[in-house]
Design an enzyme around this catalytic site. Structure first.
Site, PDB file in Angstrom:
ATOM      1  N   GLN B 154       0.845  -1.199   0.000  1.00 33.33           N
ATOM      2  CA  GLN B 154       0.000   0.000   0.000  1.00 33.33           C
ATOM      3  C   GLN B 154       0.877   1.245   0.000  1.00 33.33           C
ATOM      4  O   GLN B 154       1.650   1.462   0.932  1.00 33.33           O
ATOM      5  CB  GLN B 154      -0.862  -0.058   1.256  1.00 33.33           C
ATOM      6  CG  GLN B 154      -1.725   1.145   1.491  1.00 33.33           C
ATOM      7  CD  GLN B 154      -2.369   1.063   2.866  1.00 33.33           C
ATOM      8  OE1 GLN B 154      -3.160   0.179   3.146  1.00 33.33           O
ATOM      9  NE2 GLN B 154      -2.009   1.971   3.742  1.00 33.33           N
ATOM     10  N   SER B 190       5.003  -1.757   4.164  1.00 34.12           N
ATOM     11  CA  SER B 190       5.250  -3.168   4.433  1.00 34.12           C
ATOM     12  C   SER B 190       5.248  -3.934   3.126  1.00 34.12           C
ATOM     13  O   SER B 190       4.426  -3.652   2.245  1.00 34.12           O
ATOM     14  CB  SER B 190       4.141  -3.753   5.315  1.00 34.12           C
ATOM     15  OG  SER B 190       4.055  -3.068   6.509  1.00 34.12           O
ATOM     16  N   GLU B 273      -9.162  -2.134   6.585  1.00 33.75           N
ATOM     17  CA  GLU B 273      -8.059  -2.356   7.507  1.00 33.75           C
ATOM     18  C   GLU B 273      -8.601  -2.519   8.918  1.00 33.75           C
ATOM     19  O   GLU B 273      -8.122  -3.289   9.713  1.00 33.75           O
ATOM     20  CB  GLU B 273      -7.086  -1.175   7.445  1.00 33.75           C
ATOM     21  CG  GLU B 273      -5.894  -1.313   8.394  1.00 33.75           C
ATOM     22  CD  GLU B 273      -4.920  -0.153   8.265  1.00 33.75           C
ATOM     23  OE1 GLU B 273      -5.365   0.950   7.934  1.00 33.75           O
ATOM     24  OE2 GLU B 273      -3.723  -0.376   8.499  1.00 33.75           O
TER      25      GLU B 273
END
Lengths: 381, 438
Positions: B154, B190, B273
């Protein structure tokens, strides 16, 4: 470390119905103006409200089995009632009578004195109290301040207890006494001969404490040495576990008052609730309340299930909820600014109830110490 | 505590920077409602789904193939996300029936899908693709995302846009043939070093106020001009990356949603999320409090009265937080999700920080040591308990109140959405992005 599966921490349908009914009654008959006005009178308790709560709604008998005329409900329902009574800072002797004295009686062996008392409490025609100093905690030693002697086949009590909830109001006193060196629970009539009692001016005037002195007062035995200590411990633990729900109610109301004020009070051309310094503190209080609700519900659920984790749940709920209630009530005062420090605003009602409750049935620190023992986290040597 | 999957990536929240009223809430997975016809067969009830699982396993014995192969067949059968449309790995069934499929697969001995390989793709990428991708994107992207063959990351946060995500500066400019040329820097990413695809939020119109000039893209991470560098943290390791984008060409077909609608699209991503909820209740003394409690029991010589009080307070807070999480789980199970998730995340961060500090203080002399500072990559976020020295957990916990929404932003979420407190006055929502001080 193993612990039982977590029971439901939500509110059941019956509990929600009970809440709605009680909340409506309290809204009509126990607004904060009413509570505040009563403090300046000689009548600590709202007798009309207590009659409605205890007898008409039948809430005095929530814990009492149906065979004695009670509702045969349980600690979860009592907890919901306490949330609402706490929210209203209701001046009724519910905790003393319907929780502490009732649970002590229920833990005593069946007998004429006990059963008659339970029926009277369930009807709401009598009010009782557990005549212990209200700051006692579940693991405290058995009180020694009243002793009993057998005279002509009758039990006669002498001694004194201070700091007792509703002692001036109760028709029935459940009293821990020492007879021949052994613990007993005795039942005494509030108007018995040679018994003197009176309330003291109390931090929480909506729930005053008082003292009782006995000079050869006739009494009936409720529990002998084999039951008395366990029955008293049971009652104090029940009271402590369920008091957490009352503390939750007080905190909820204090936060609701504060948030309401943050929305309407303008300073510097803005509602003060738009200042982040206050928004964040309000958000933290709300988060604490969400946790307090889980802790209080867990304690009530553990009592209801007679869970082996009940002692841990009780200490946990008290260690957490009493501090949340005090913190929220203190913040309610501060967030109101000047008006929150005045007599004519309800903030001090929540503050006094929260702070006095924090001293009841074991301080948070006492309960943390209990937890340390229960979960094997011993003190430093 | 609720696990954030160890990869919660940024401190972005969809809440900050919006100038909306309560009627303008982002709708979680709003676009994931079934929009395709149910496949042929009986009504899509639990029995029918169990039958389809049985057919799948009968046709494709999971014990004779790799998990990627089986996952592919599962996708083709519409049993990946049953609430997704047909052709997107779903059947247009009720979301509540997903668990029926999972249970039936376990009963059949099929490997359960783990989000281990591709947590961001599964948790946030897929719902966004379904809600906002065109038919071609759905067909191209969803299946390998599901099987884990193509990992997703992301590209939201930037060095200059953390809590204020909508202020981001990465530019996407249209070139002559309608494609987009992207230049900028992203951070706290990440899995960027493993990812084939990225969810990218970029500024397409700096003349508009900041929320209105954003557009959302699916970015092929193998495109020329994409450079991934490890981002070393205070712990010494690198769980995250910096991503530098230099004149990266993105086809207009990889745009998700309309030009200028990037903020709304990103809300699909970020709301998903937050709805990721763990399985059962964590046991008592899970997480760092368990390590501290064990050390307390095993090492009486380390005990002091002050630490005892702090330990008991921390134990109480951790246990209450655990019960609070269980209560959230119970609410979700009866379909009544409350807004307690933000509160739970704040509490988790604070407690983990308190407890790991207590741990280090209790540890004493050994706490002066550290296992290693050598920069190592970590694909899966923070190390599991027991794998590292106590100092690591102390340092790593500092990120807990920053990643996945800072505690400050989450307090604003509670103040806005739960308490309905008046908003702070804003100076940044009406002015052109390029005019804002940076």
């Amino acid at each position: 470390m193993s612990e039982p599966t977590i029971p439901s921490l939500l509110y059941g349908e019956i509990e929600e119905e009970l809440r709605a009914t009680l909340r409506e009654l309290l809204r009509d008959r126990c607004g904060w103006h009413d509570v505040l006005a009563r403090i300046d009178t000689d009548e600590a308790y709202d007798e009309g409200l207590w009659k409605a709560v205890a007898a008409e709604l039948g809430l005095a008998g929530l814990l009492i089995p149906e065979e004695f005329g009670g509702a045969g409900a349980g600690p979860r329902e009592v907890a919901v009632a306490l949330e609402e009574l706490g929210r209203a800072v209701a001046p009724v002797p519910f905790l003393a009578s319907a929780v502490l004295a009732t649970s002590a009686l229920l833990a005593c062996p069946a007998g004429a004195a006990r059963d008659t008392a339970l029926r009277a409490l369930a009807e709401g025609t009598r009010t009782a109290t557990l005549a212990v100093t209200a700051t006692t905690w579940p693991e405290a030693g058995f009180p020694l301040s009243v002793t009993g002697a057998w005279e002509d086949g009758e039990l006669s009590l002498t001694g004194a207890v201070t700091g007792v909830l509703a002692v001036d109001r109760a028709e029935l006193l459940v009293l821990p006494v020492i007879v021949a060196g052994e613990p007993h629970l005795a039942l005494v009539a509030g108007d018995a001969a040679n018994l003197a009692r009176g309330a003291v001016t109390s931090l929480d005037a909506t729930r005053p404490v008082g003292q009782v002195t006995l000079d050869q007062v006739r009494a009936r035995v409720l529990a002998g040495p084999e039951h008395a200590e366990r029955a008293l411990g049971h009652a104090v633990r029940y009271g402590a576990a369920l008091l957490a729900s009352e503390q939750l109610g007080v905190a909820e109301q204090a936060l609701a008052e504060a948030v309401g004020y943050l929305k309407v009070r303008h300073q510097f051309g803005r509602p003060i609730g738009s200042f982040q310094a206050l928004r964040h503190r309000a958000a933290d209080l709300w988060s604490d309340l969400a946790s307090a609700r889980a802790a209080a519900r867990y304690a009530a659920a553990c009592l209801a299930e007679d869970s082996p984790d009940a002692a841990v749940a009780t200490a946990l709920a008290q260690a957490y909820c009493s501090e949340v209630a005090v913190r929220t009530a203190e913040e309610c005062v501060q967030m109101h600014g000047g008006i929150g420090f005045t007599w004519e605003h309800p903030a001090h009602l929540y503050l006094k109830r929260a702070m006095a409750s924090a001293l009841l049935l074991g301080t948070a620190d006492r309960h943390r110490a209990t937890l340390g023992a229960l979960v094997d986290l011993p003190p430093a040597i | 505590m609720r696990e954030r999957g160890g990869v919660s990536d940024t401190d972005n929240q969809p809440d900050d920077g919006r100038d909306d009223g309560p009627g303008n809430e982002p709708r979680a997975a709003s676009g994931t409602a079934p929009d395709g016809p149910p496949a042929a067969g009986g009504p899509l009830d639990a029995a029918e789904l169990r039958r389809r699982v049985a057919d799948l396993v009968a046709a494709h014995d999971p014990t004779t193939m790799t998990s990627v192969e089986f996952l592919g067949h599962r996708f083709d059968a519409g049993l990946a996300w049953v609430h997704f449309p047909v052709g997107c790995g779903g059947l247009g069934a009720s979301r509540a029936l997903q668990q029926v499929v999972e249970d039936a697969l376990i009963a059949a001995g099929a490997k359960v899908v783990s989000a281990y390989r591709n947590p961001i793709g599964l948790g946030m990428g897929a719902p966004t693709i379904v809600a906002h991708g065109d038919a071609e994107s759905r067909a191209r992207l969803l299946r390998p995302l599901w099987t884990g063959e193509e990992v997703w990351c992301q590209l939201f946060s930037e060095p200059g846009a953390g809590s204020d995500l909508a202020g981001l500066a990465t530019r996407a400019m249209r070139d002559g043939d309608g494609d987009w040329i992207v230049t900028g820097q992203k951070v706290w990413t990440s899995l960027a070093h493993k990812a084939r695809w990225a969810m990218l939020l970029a500024r397409t119109d700096p003349d508009l106020p900041k929320h209105q000039g954003l557009t959302y893209f699916f970015l092929d991470m193998t495109s020329p001009g994409v450079e991934v560098r490890p981002l070393r943290q205070a712990t010494g390791q690198a769980e995250f990356n910096e991503v530098f984008l230099t004149d990266v060409r993105v086809p207009d077909a990889h745009r998700a949603g309309e030009v200028g609608q990037g903020w709304a699209v990103s809300n699909t991503t970020l709301m998903n999320e937050r709805v990721a909820i763990g399985g059962g209740a964590a046991p008592r003394e899970a997480n760092a409090i368990g390590a501290v409690a064990r050390m307390w029991r095993d090492r009486p010589e380390l005990r002091t009265p002050g630490l005892h009080d702090r330990l008991l307070r921390a134990w109480v807070e951790c246990e209450v937080a655990r019960l609070g999480n269980e209560r959230i789980r119970q609410q979700l199970a009866v379909g009544a999700p409350g807004p307690e998730g933000s509160a739970a995340k704040i509490a988790y961060a604070r407690l983990n920080q308190d407890v790991t500090r207590l741990w280090l203080e209790l540890t004493g002399e050994e706490g002066l040591g550290y296992d290693e500072w050598t920069m190592r990559r970590s694909d899966m976020g923070q190390a599991t308990l027991g794998a590292r020295a106590p100092g690591y957990y102390y340092l790593r916990a500092k990120g807990n109140s920053i990643e996945g929404g800072t505690s400050e932003v989450l307090r604003n979420v509670i103040a806005d959405r739960v308490l309905d407190l008046p908003r702070e006055p804003r100076t940044d929502t009406k002015v052109a992005w390029k005019e804002m001080p940076r």
